[in-house]
Write an enzyme that holds these catalytic residues in place. Structure first.
Site, PDB file in Angstrom:
ATOM      1  N   GLU A 214      -9.842  -3.126  -9.868  1.00 61.44           N
ATOM      2  CA  GLU A 214      -8.853  -4.104 -10.316  1.00 61.44           C
ATOM      3  C   GLU A 214      -8.028  -4.528  -9.108  1.00 61.44           C
ATOM      4  OE1 GLU A 214      -4.713  -4.190 -12.872  1.00 61.44           O
ATOM      5  OE2 GLU A 214      -5.156  -2.779 -11.301  1.00 61.44           O
TER       6      GLU A 214
ATOM      7  N   GLU B  80       0.800  -1.223   0.000  1.00 61.36           N
ATOM      8  CA  GLU B  80       0.000   0.000   0.000  1.00 61.36           C
ATOM      9  C   GLU B  80       0.836   1.279   0.000  1.00 61.36           C
ATOM     10  OE1 GLU B  80      -2.635  -0.426   3.361  1.00 61.36           O
ATOM     11  OE2 GLU B  80      -3.626  -2.186   2.505  1.00 61.36           O
TER      12      GLU B  80
ATOM     13  N   ASP C 277      -8.057   1.319 -11.062  1.00 63.72           N
ATOM     14  CA  ASP C 277      -6.779   0.623 -11.197  1.00 63.72           C
ATOM     15  C   ASP C 277      -6.129   0.394  -9.817  1.00 63.72           C
ATOM     16  OD1 ASP C 277      -4.827  -0.079 -13.467  1.00 63.72           O
ATOM     17  OD2 ASP C 277      -3.523   1.039 -12.098  1.00 63.72           O
TER      18      ASP C 277
END
Lengths: 103, 133
Positions: B118, B50, B94
């Site tokens: 996604e 992340e 995305d």
């Protein structure tokens, strides 16, 4: 159909309003299994079936609200992997169409 | 449906300057500290996934600091305006797993349209976390 992606556009007023993370995701695990199943002729379809059933069980809204796809711009195009039209037809028709049950 | 990237920018040069990005993200303070997910000791570590950068030294994808409320506010406003300006009825998002999960509900609510993420992974249980419990 957007870029090999098919999804039932059954919009409801709740979309975008009460999602816990997002409304839906692209089903990459099933895509990978589908691609592997057709690339490896020794691979059994029962493995693919297991992955689909697992997705149906684990995704919050099952496969109904999930973005199932057979290829996209980030992965090798089917036509670059095989020149066999029979494989292409079978490949593209293998994914279940949960949307048909709701139309 | 519009395809959007919220997580990062892209720059085809290892020697870029943050000022080459458009306002308001033209300063290093808008981004996570540079480290590449692929070079992390454990590339599957969720914090690294992340908060480190995608890409590599040749093609870095500077990762926006989506833990910073100011940056988050700008991204929410951008998403809302994008949908309004173009009349989109959905967003394909995305690199979803590269932003903390609790960022997305507010983003989804703010844009007010169908969101399709996604989550690039071959792991159904992992992917399922992004569809809600």
């Amino acid at each position: 159909m957007i870029d090999g992606f098919r999804f039932c556009r059954c919009f409801s007023p709740t979309f975008g309003c009460n999602s816990e993370v997002l409304d839906a995701i692209l089903d990459y695990p099933s895509y990978f299994e589908l691609a592997n199943t057709f690339l490896d002729t020794q691979r059994k379809f029962s493995s693919f079936a297991s992955v689909l059933i697992h997705s149906q069980q684990k995704y919050k809204h099952g496969l109904f609200r999930t973005g199932s796809f057979v290829e996209n711009h980030d992965q090798p195009r089917l036509a670059s992997v095989t020149k066999d039209p029979g494989v292409c037809h079978s490949y593209c028709r293998t994914l279940p169409r949960p949307d048909r049950n709701h139309s | 449906m519009l395809d959007v990237v919220v997580n990062h920018m892209a720059v085809p040069s290892p020697h870029f300057n943050f000022t080459c990005f458009s306002h308001p993200f033209n300063d290093s303070s808008s981004f996570h500290r540079r480290c590449f997910v692929a070079e992390s000791p454990d590339p599957s570590n969720q914090t690294a996934v992340e908060q480190c950068w995608l890409g590599d030294a040749k093609m870095p994808l500077p990762d926006l600091n989506t833990e910073d409320p100011t940056i988050v506010g700008k991204l929410l406003n951008w998403g809302h305006k994008l949908v309004q300006d173009y009349g989109a009825d959905g967003l394909r998002i995305d690199t979803v797993k590269h932003i903390r999960k609790d960022f997305w509900p507010e983003f989804s609510k703010t844009v007010g349209v169908f969101t399709l993420g996604e989550v690039l992974i071959n792991d159904t249980d992992y992917a399922a976390q992004y569809t809600g419990e």
